[in-house]
Design a protein around this motif. Structure first.
Motif, PDB file in Angstrom:
ATOM      1  N   VAL A   1       0.857  -1.188   0.000  1.00  0.00           N
ATOM      2  CA  VAL A   1       0.000   0.000   0.000  1.00  0.00           C
ATOM      3  C   VAL A   1       0.890   1.233   0.000  1.00  0.00           C
ATOM      4  O   VAL A   1       1.866   1.304   0.760  1.00  0.00           O
ATOM      5  N   VAL A   2       0.546   2.218  -0.844  1.00  0.00           N
ATOM      6  CA  VAL A   2       1.277   3.493  -0.851  1.00  0.00           C
ATOM      7  C   VAL A   2       0.294   4.608  -1.190  1.00  0.00           C
ATOM      8  O   VAL A   2      -0.639   4.421  -1.971  1.00  0.00           O
ATOM      9  N   ALA A   3       0.511   5.764  -0.565  1.00  0.00           N
ATOM     10  CA  ALA A   3      -0.370   6.921  -0.766  1.00  0.00           C
ATOM     11  C   ALA A   3      -0.327   7.400  -2.212  1.00  0.00           C
ATOM     12  O   ALA A   3       0.717   7.366  -2.859  1.00  0.00           O
ATOM     13  N   ASN A   4      -1.468   7.864  -2.689  1.00  0.00           N
ATOM     14  CA  ASN A   4      -1.591   8.443  -4.018  1.00  0.00           C
ATOM     15  C   ASN A   4      -0.835   9.773  -4.048  1.00  0.00           C
ATOM     16  O   ASN A   4      -0.927  10.573  -3.117  1.00  0.00           O
ATOM     17  N   ASP A   5      -0.127  10.030  -5.131  1.00  0.00           N
ATOM     18  CA  ASP A   5       0.653  11.266  -5.258  1.00  0.00           C
ATOM     19  C   ASP A   5      -0.212  12.521  -5.326  1.00  0.00           C
ATOM     20  O   ASP A   5       0.284  13.626  -5.104  1.00  0.00           O
ATOM     21  N   ASP A   6      -1.491  12.375  -5.645  1.00  0.00           N
ATOM     22  CA  ASP A   6      -2.394  13.518  -5.768  1.00  0.00           C
ATOM     23  C   ASP A   6      -2.981  13.975  -4.435  1.00  0.00           C
ATOM     24  O   ASP A   6      -3.936  14.743  -4.417  1.00  0.00           O
ATOM     25  N   CYS A   7      -2.425  13.492  -3.324  1.00  0.00           N
ATOM     26  CA  CYS A   7      -2.971  13.816  -2.004  1.00  0.00           C
ATOM     27  C   CYS A   7      -1.977  14.623  -1.180  1.00  0.00           C
ATOM     28  O   CYS A   7      -0.796  14.317  -1.148  1.00  0.00           O
TER      29      CYS A   7
ATOM     30  N   ALA B   1       1.585   4.766   4.952  1.00  0.00           N
ATOM     31  CA  ALA B   1       1.339   4.697   3.511  1.00  0.00           C
ATOM     32  C   ALA B   1       2.149   5.736   2.726  1.00  0.00           C
ATOM     33  O   ALA B   1       2.154   5.702   1.492  1.00  0.00           O
ATOM     34  N   GLN B   2       2.853   6.611   3.401  1.00  0.00           N
ATOM     35  CA  GLN B   2       3.675   7.582   2.686  1.00  0.00           C
ATOM     36  C   GLN B   2       4.858   6.903   1.993  1.00  0.00           C
ATOM     37  O   GLN B   2       5.446   7.450   1.063  1.00  0.00           O
ATOM     38  N   GLU B   3       5.202   5.727   2.452  1.00  0.00           N
ATOM     39  CA  GLU B   3       6.203   4.863   1.821  1.00  0.00           C
ATOM     40  C   GLU B   3       5.532   3.512   1.604  1.00  0.00           C
ATOM     41  O   GLU B   3       4.654   3.127   2.388  1.00  0.00           O
ATOM     42  N   PRO B   4       5.927   2.766   0.585  1.00  0.00           N
ATOM     43  CA  PRO B   4       5.295   1.453   0.371  1.00  0.00           C
ATOM     44  C   PRO B   4       5.498   0.520   1.569  1.00  0.00           C
ATOM     45  O   PRO B   4       6.615   0.351   2.051  1.00  0.00           O
TER      46      PRO B   4
END
Length: 97
Positions: free
Chosen positions: A13-19, A52-55
């Motif tokens: 899981v990793v955060a979407n770059d658009d957030c 989630a900021q990193e995988p």
């Protein structure tokens, strides 16, 4: 929630770059820039968002939450799966196997 989202312990899981996000009094506020929507998370959701900021794998996220909070393992895993599923549906995170 969608029943077609399948998560395994090895799902990353990793955060979407658009957030964009910020923390206020231990809780997160996330702006999905493309959608123009804000979302808020409680303390545990904030910790998951930080991870989630990193995988990280679903297993790593569950282990971290279990170490930090006094929660039953089965309940923790179910709640984390539910949260990650919701984050996927909101397009706040993406996953890989």
């Amino acid at each position: 929630m969608s029943s077609d989202i399948t998560l395994s312990e090895s799902t990353t899981v990793v955060a979407n770059d658009d957030c964009l996000s910020t923390e206020i009094d231990g809780e997160s506020v996330i702006l999905h820039m493309e959608q123009g929507k804000y979302y808020g998370f409680n303390e545990v959701g904030t910790r998951v968002w930080e991870l989630a900021q990193e995988p990280h794998s679903l297993e790593e996220i569950c282990r971290t939450i279990l170490e930090a909070y006094d929660v039953d393992e089965e309940r923790c895993r179910a709640d984390i799966r539910e949260l990650i599923t919701e984050l996927i549906e909101l397009d706040l995170v993406r996953t890989t196997e």
